[in-house]
Design a protein around this motif. Structure first.
Motif, PDB file in Angstrom:
ATOM      1  N   ILE A  78       0.873  -1.171   0.000  1.00  0.00           N
ATOM      2  CA  ILE A  78       0.000   0.000   0.000  1.00  0.00           C
ATOM      3  C   ILE A  78       0.909   1.220   0.000  1.00  0.00           C
ATOM      4  N   LEU A  79       0.655   2.180  -0.899  1.00  0.00           N
ATOM      5  CA  LEU A  79       1.443   3.398  -0.994  1.00  0.00           C
ATOM      6  C   LEU A  79       0.544   4.590  -0.718  1.00  0.00           C
ATOM      7  N   SER A  80       1.041   5.510   0.123  1.00  0.00           N
ATOM      8  CA  SER A  80       0.265   6.711   0.426  1.00  0.00           C
ATOM      9  C   SER A  80       1.134   7.949   0.261  1.00  0.00           C
ATOM     10  N   GLY A  81       0.477   9.094   0.190  1.00  0.00           N
ATOM     11  CA  GLY A  81       1.167  10.365   0.025  1.00  0.00           C
ATOM     12  C   GLY A  81       1.890  10.844   1.259  1.00  0.00           C
ATOM     13  N   THR A  82       1.717  10.160   2.373  1.00  0.00           N
ATOM     14  CA  THR A  82       2.429  10.544   3.589  1.00  0.00           C
ATOM     15  C   THR A  82       3.778   9.841   3.683  1.00  0.00           C
ATOM     16  N   GLY A  83       4.139   9.130   2.628  1.00  0.00           N
ATOM     17  CA  GLY A  83       5.425   8.443   2.604  1.00  0.00           C
ATOM     18  C   GLY A  83       5.353   7.003   3.049  1.00  0.00           C
ATOM     19  N   ASP A  84       4.160   6.500   3.267  1.00  0.00           N
ATOM     20  CA  ASP A  84       4.005   5.117   3.716  1.00  0.00           C
ATOM     21  C   ASP A  84       4.122   4.129   2.560  1.00  0.00           C
ATOM     22  N   VAL A  85       4.862   3.066   2.800  1.00  0.00           N
ATOM     23  CA  VAL A  85       4.880   1.886   1.944  1.00  0.00           C
ATOM     24  C   VAL A  85       4.659   0.728   2.905  1.00  0.00           C
ATOM     25  N   LEU A  86       3.452   0.205   2.906  1.00  0.00           N
ATOM     26  CA  LEU A  86       3.069  -0.808   3.883  1.00  0.00           C
ATOM     27  C   LEU A  86       2.867  -2.157   3.229  1.00  0.00           C
ATOM     28  N   GLU A  87       3.423  -3.180   3.839  1.00  0.00           N
ATOM     29  CA  GLU A  87       3.193  -4.558   3.417  1.00  0.00           C
ATOM     30  C   GLU A  87       2.250  -5.159   4.464  1.00  0.00           C
ATOM     31  N   PRO A  88       1.029  -5.502   4.067  1.00  0.00           N
ATOM     32  CA  PRO A  88       0.053  -5.951   5.063  1.00  0.00           C
ATOM     33  C   PRO A  88       0.458  -7.261   5.737  1.00  0.00           C
ATOM     34  N   ASP A  89       0.107  -7.382   7.008  1.00  0.00           N
ATOM     35  CA  ASP A  89       0.437  -8.568   7.794  1.00  0.00           C
ATOM     36  C   ASP A  89      -0.273  -9.824   7.302  1.00  0.00           C
ATOM     37  N   ASN A  90      -1.507  -9.693   6.915  1.00  0.00           N
ATOM     38  CA  ASN A  90      -2.334 -10.860   6.607  1.00  0.00           C
ATOM     39  C   ASN A  90      -2.513 -11.118   5.121  1.00  0.00           C
ATOM     40  N   GLN A  91      -1.665 -10.516   4.292  1.00  0.00           N
ATOM     41  CA  GLN A  91      -1.711 -10.687   2.843  1.00  0.00           C
ATOM     42  C   GLN A  91      -3.041 -10.231   2.249  1.00  0.00           C
ATOM     43  N   VAL A  92      -3.644  -9.247   2.907  1.00  0.00           N
ATOM     44  CA  VAL A  92      -4.858  -8.595   2.418  1.00  0.00           C
ATOM     45  C   VAL A  92      -4.652  -7.097   2.590  1.00  0.00           C
ATOM     46  N   ALA A  93      -4.865  -6.328   1.523  1.00  0.00           N
ATOM     47  CA  ALA A  93      -4.747  -4.876   1.589  1.00  0.00           C
ATOM     48  C   ALA A  93      -5.968  -4.256   0.936  1.00  0.00           C
ATOM     49  N   ALA A  94      -6.465  -3.183   1.525  1.00  0.00           N
ATOM     50  CA  ALA A  94      -7.633  -2.506   0.965  1.00  0.00           C
ATOM     51  C   ALA A  94      -7.504  -1.005   1.175  1.00  0.00           C
ATOM     52  N   ILE A  95      -8.010  -0.241   0.199  1.00  0.00           N
ATOM     53  CA  ILE A  95      -8.046   1.217   0.289  1.00  0.00           C
ATOM     54  C   ILE A  95      -9.394   1.694  -0.217  1.00  0.00           C
ATOM     55  N   GLY A  96      -9.747   2.913   0.132  1.00  0.00           N
ATOM     56  CA  GLY A  96     -10.987   3.511  -0.320  1.00  0.00           C
ATOM     57  C   GLY A  96     -12.068   3.481   0.739  1.00  0.00           C
ATOM     58  N   SER A  97     -13.219   4.010   0.393  1.00  0.00           N
ATOM     59  CA  SER A  97     -14.297   4.177   1.371  1.00  0.00           C
ATOM     60  C   SER A  97     -14.856   2.856   1.875  1.00  0.00           C
TER      61      SER A  97
END
Length: 175
Positions: free
Chosen positions: A108-127
């Protein structure tokens, strides 16, 4: 970020990423069949976006440039993009988030400088992200026989049933 749901799942050696097709302007549906998922690097990497469409396209273009510069190394390209995104005056104003996925990892990439690799192999963004993520985590745990694509599809459908900014026009890609 709101007005969409993007989810990626790495499960049983497969990765799938999907998103709904709804684009909103304020509290109005502007379009119902937007494609928010892209194949990059000759189909080896998948990317999905939430937020401003123009901003997201700019970020995806920059991410592709970084992928080319770093020989397709997704993590390195993501970190370099995040650095630029955080420090560049123009990029800093972009309002979007990205999920990228290869056959081995999700970021997951964000404008705050975050590059996150999710713990549970599930990533989601949005409302609708928390609805879809909750559904995907439950499906991975209690229905391990499902494919990554099936988990993504069902998770997005659950989110679309709950979130007013998420619809049932799904685009799902898998590796």
């Amino acid at each position: 970020m709101h007005a969409t749901t993007i989810i990626a799942v790495l499960h049983n050696g497969q990765v799938a990423i999907g998103g709904d097709g709804q684009a909103t302007m304020g509290n109005t549906i502007a379009k119902s069949n937007v494609k928010k998922i892209r194949r990059l690097q000759d189909g080896k990497i998948l990317a999905g976006f939430a937020g401003s469409t123009a901003d997201a396209f700019t970020l995806i273009e920059r991410f592709e440039e970084k992928l080319s510069a770093f020989g397709g190394n997704m993590k390195r390209a993501a970190i370099e993009l995040a650095k630029d995104w955080r420090t560049d005056r123009f990029l800093r104003r972009l309002e979007a988030m990205l999920i990228t996925a290869s056959k081995d990892e999700i970021l997951i990439l964000s404008g705050t400088g975050d590059v996150l690799e999710p713990d549970n192999q599930v990533a989601a963004i949005g409302s609708g992200s928390m609805y879809a993520q909750s559904a995907a985590l439950a499906l991975r745990k209690h229905a391990p026989h499902l494919s990554a694509e099936e988990i993504v599809r069902e998770s997005l459908n659950i989110a679309a049933d709950i979130c007013i900014y998420t619809n049932h026009n799904l685009v799902i890609e898998k590796l």
